[in-house]
Design a protein around this motif. Structure first.
Motif, PDB file in Angstrom:
ATOM      1  N   ARG A 264      -0.993 -17.540   0.506  1.00 37.53           N
ATOM      2  CA  ARG A 264      -2.415 -17.233   0.663  1.00 37.53           C
ATOM      3  C   ARG A 264      -2.711 -15.839   0.117  1.00 37.53           C
ATOM      4  N   ILE A 265      -3.801 -15.740  -0.634  1.00 36.48           N
ATOM      5  CA  ILE A 265      -4.254 -14.453  -1.178  1.00 36.48           C
ATOM      6  C   ILE A 265      -5.612 -14.150  -0.566  1.00 36.48           C
ATOM      7  N   LYS A 266      -5.721 -12.992   0.065  1.00 32.97           N
ATOM      8  CA  LYS A 266      -6.993 -12.573   0.654  1.00 32.97           C
ATOM      9  C   LYS A 266      -7.391 -11.233   0.053  1.00 32.97           C
TER      10      LYS A 266
ATOM     11  N   TYR B 154     -17.039 -13.733   5.462  1.00 35.75           N
ATOM     12  CA  TYR B 154     -17.863 -12.539   5.297  1.00 35.75           C
ATOM     13  C   TYR B 154     -17.657 -11.945   3.904  1.00 35.75           C
ATOM     14  N   GLN B 155     -16.956 -10.796   3.810  1.00 33.09           N
ATOM     15  CA  GLN B 155     -16.791 -10.137   2.514  1.00 33.09           C
ATOM     16  C   GLN B 155     -15.424 -10.399   1.898  1.00 33.09           C
ATOM     17  N   PHE B 156     -14.713 -11.406   2.363  1.00 31.43           N
ATOM     18  CA  PHE B 156     -13.371 -11.683   1.855  1.00 31.43           C
ATOM     19  C   PHE B 156     -13.307 -13.101   1.288  1.00 31.43           C
ATOM     20  N   LEU B 157     -12.586 -13.242   0.171  1.00 30.07           N
ATOM     21  CA  LEU B 157     -12.295 -14.546  -0.405  1.00 30.07           C
ATOM     22  C   LEU B 157     -10.818 -14.861  -0.144  1.00 30.07           C
ATOM     23  N   VAL B 158     -10.543 -16.100   0.277  1.00 27.85           N
ATOM     24  CA  VAL B 158      -9.165 -16.517   0.559  1.00 27.85           C
ATOM     25  C   VAL B 158      -8.804 -17.663  -0.378  1.00 27.85           C
ATOM     26  N   LEU B 159      -7.742 -17.494  -1.160  1.00 25.48           N
ATOM     27  CA  LEU B 159      -7.225 -18.525  -2.048  1.00 25.48           C
ATOM     28  C   LEU B 159      -5.859 -18.973  -1.527  1.00 25.48           C
ATOM     29  N   SER B 160      -5.584 -20.274  -1.644  1.00 23.36           N
ATOM     30  CA  SER B 160      -4.313 -20.788  -1.122  1.00 23.36           C
ATOM     31  C   SER B 160      -3.741 -21.813  -2.091  1.00 23.36           C
TER      32      SER B 160
END
Length: 647
Positions: A636-638, A565-571
């Motif tokens: 993980r960065i959200k 949705y409105q969140f980006l997740v980087l790992s």
């Protein structure tokens, strides 16, 4: 070499020229007058003039007088002198290097001038704030205050100040490497200077235009502007201006390969520096001579002058830093002693109060037991004792409130000291870059100067590696300090997440291949977001760098991205030794080194993940650490992101 109105902006824009720097005799006279004058309002006037006169010559002493003056000024909160005093205190802190404190006092001066209806002085305070922001390399912020000041002076039709402000605006654009905008405002300054005191302002505008054309490598036109500036500098016997102009002309002649004229120009500037004891500019000229000889392939003389440059610059740096360190240590020790005394006094007062209350209760009980039959007398006595006890309690409460206020005031002073500490870290880290660059430069000169054995080349390579690692540490310190002080500007733009990850992988392919580590990614190619690309790239850079450092050879590092949705997740996930639950609590603290160590002997400063935490907080994101000992680590960065295309 950019010619700017920074120091002139303080002393010329805000005061007549004859009220600027004072001679020693005048300063001694003012100090003597302070000891004899009884009228406190007159003392404030003397303080203001003395602080302003000492600010550039002896900023440490100027700040000491400033503290005394501000304490006296508390007795006159409505004095018309307060804005002038605040402005002078700001100047003193500027020259001492307390830039954040100087901005605070310039803002107070501005408010005071506006209340008094002195719009020209308020606008000058705005200019001084802009100059201070330019000093701490926040050029966007400096432009805002320059333009706000210019708006007022246009309304007041103050052409001379407009001339200086156009020049300052141009210098901010030039620092941002926006040369077209810089040229535009330098030309505006030049146009006004022709009709308004040309002898004073023409040289600065012409010299700056020459520097713009030099940066564009249009040497002939640049030389024409510098020659015109030189005529005004000679006419007005402008010492600093002559040094800057001759030095700039020497650089232009080098660009034109006219070595004789370049040498003559540098030598003229050096003679003036030695005559007037201008050490910092003399150090710059030795570097110019080194470039001159290097261009002639005379590496021996190039090396000699480079040594002169570094030795003189280091001596200046050492003296300045020693003075600042001594001032900070004295200030810290004094505040620490005051805080300890205040806490001890508070404990003693509380104990006295409790003892007095206990004694009063004991006496009341004894009186009640003995004189039970005398009810009326007991009531009267009881009322009197309670009255005294309440009065005592009220006095003690007032005293405790006063002590609490004193503690709060000391807390404010300690916070100011913390600001000075942050500024000191910024100054030290920033000035350490030059010696480290000197090490790299000297190593390159040694390589160029002759044939070297393999062992010697090996040691030079080690020297380069140490220099690079040290510069990375300095850069991390500067970035960490700027993030903590909130000096980073948020730059929001549209970009593809996949492109950013590809760039990070490209940057670390060599480091990974040296350990036979495979970098793998998983990221849809159509994730386009609107956010701070520089912050996100810095976060990934630190995470991937750590994953490679702490992974054994022949492993894999996984970089992935996803959206919800409105969140980006980087790992970022590695196959390294993992981190225990206990040590995960300290993972994002500054200068913390955990039990896992880099597997290839790489350096680790303990700052990378602290910077990641600050950047994620700036982006209003969350960090999740998934790790088990001997089974690798995933971070993980959200964070919320505005997606700029349909996904």
């Amino acid at each position: 070499m950019k010619r700017i109105f920074q120091l002139a902006a303080f002393l010329i824009l805000l005061y007549p020229i004859n009220n600027g720097l004072l001679g020693q005799e005048a300063i001694d006279s003012l100090e003597s007058a302070l000891l004899t004058v009884e009228d406190d309002q007159h003392k404030l006037e003397l303080y203001e003039e003395l602080i302003r006169g000492l600010a550039q010559q002896n900023p440490v002493k100027a700040v000491q007088f400033a503290e005394d003056a501000l304490e006296l000024a508390q007795e006159f909160p409505d004095s018309v002198l307060l804005p002038d005093l605040h402005n002078a205190v700001g100047i003193a802190h500027y020259y001492k290097g307390n830039l954040l404190i100087s901005i605070e006092y310039f803002l107070k001066a501005r408010v005071g001038y506006e209340i008094q209806g002195r719009d020209d002085k308020a606008a000058n305070a705005l200019n001084n704030i802009g100059v201070t922001y330019e000093e701490i390399e926040n050029y966007e912020k400096s432009k805002e205050f320059y333009f706000e000041s210019l708006k007022v002076h246009k309304r007041l039709n103050n052409l001379e100040v407009q001339t200086a402000l156009y020049n300052n605006i141009g210098s901010a654009f030039e620092a941002l490497d926006q040369l077209d905008s810089a040229e535009y405002y330098y030309n505006k300054s030049l146009e006004l200077a022709r009709d308004n005191n040309p002898d004073k302002n023409m040289a600065n505008a012409l010299g700056n235009l020459g520097n713009v054309y030099y940066k564009r490598e249009k040497y002939t036109k640049a030389l024409d502007f510098q020659r015109r500036a030189l005529r005004y500098d000679l006419k007005n016997n402008n010492t600093i201006g002559l040094v800057e102009t001759y030095s700039s002309m020497g650089l232009i002649y080098l660009g034109l390969n006219n070595y004789n004229r370049a040498y003559e120009s540098f030598n003229e500037a050096l003679s003036i520096c030695k005559e007037h004891d201008l050490k910092s500019r003399e150090a710059e000229l030795y570097e110019n001579f080194s470039d001159y000889y290097e261009q002639l392939s005379d590496f021996q003389n190039a090396y000699i002058f480079y040594l002169k440059h570094t030795q003189l610059k280091d001596s200046i740096f050492t003296l300045e830093m020693r003075k600042q360190i001594e001032d900070l240590q004295l200030s810290y020790q004094a505040n620490k002693r005051e805080q300890q005394i205040a806490l001890l006094n508070e404990r003693n007062n509380l104990k006295d109060t409790q003892l007095q209350l206990q004694t009063t209760k004991t006496r009341l009980l004894l009186v009640f037991t003995i004189f039970t039959v005398f009810v009326l007398g007991l009531l009267i006595l009881n009322v009197r004792v309670k009255g005294k006890a309440n009065a005592l309690l009220q006095k003690q409460n007032e005293k405790i409130q006063q002590q609490n206020q004193e503690l709060e005031d000391r807390s404010v002073k300690l916070e100011e000291l913390s600001h000075e500490k942050d500024n000191f870290i910024n100054v030290v880290a920033h000035d350490l870059k030059s010696p480290l660059n000197n090490i790299t430069g000297l190593a390159n000169l040694i390589r160029i100067n002759g044939k070297l054995s393999e062992e010697q080349l090996h040691y030079l390579n080690l020297l380069d590696q140490v220099s690079i690692e040290s510069k990375n540490l300095v850069s991390n310190l500067l970035d960490l300090n700027k993030l903590e002080l909130g000096l980073f500007e948020q730059q929001i733009e549209d970009f593809e997440v996949k492109d950013t990850i590809d760039k990070i992988i490209h940057n670390y392919e060599k480091a990974a291949s040296e350990k036979n580590i495979v970098l793998k990614k998983s990221c849809p190619g159509n994730i386009s977001i609107r956010n701070n690309r520089e912050f996100i790239q810095r976060i990934l850079d630190n995470l991937v760098s750590n994953a490679i450092k702490f992974s054994p050879n022949n492993k894999e590092v996984f970089i992935s991205c996803d959206y919800n949705y409105q969140f980006l997740v980087l790992s970022v996930k590695d196959e390294g030794p993992g981190i225990s639950k206990k040590e995960q609590q300290d993972l994002f603290k500054k200068f913390i080194k955990l039990s896992p160590r880099p597997t290839g002997g790489e350096s680790s400063t303990g700052l990378g993940l602290a910077i990641v935490k600050l950047l994620v907080d700036k982006l209003e994101g969350e960090i999740e650490v998934l790790s088990k000992e001997k089974k690798g680590t995933e971070i993980r960065i959200k964070f919320p992101a505005s997606f700029s295309s349909d996904l």
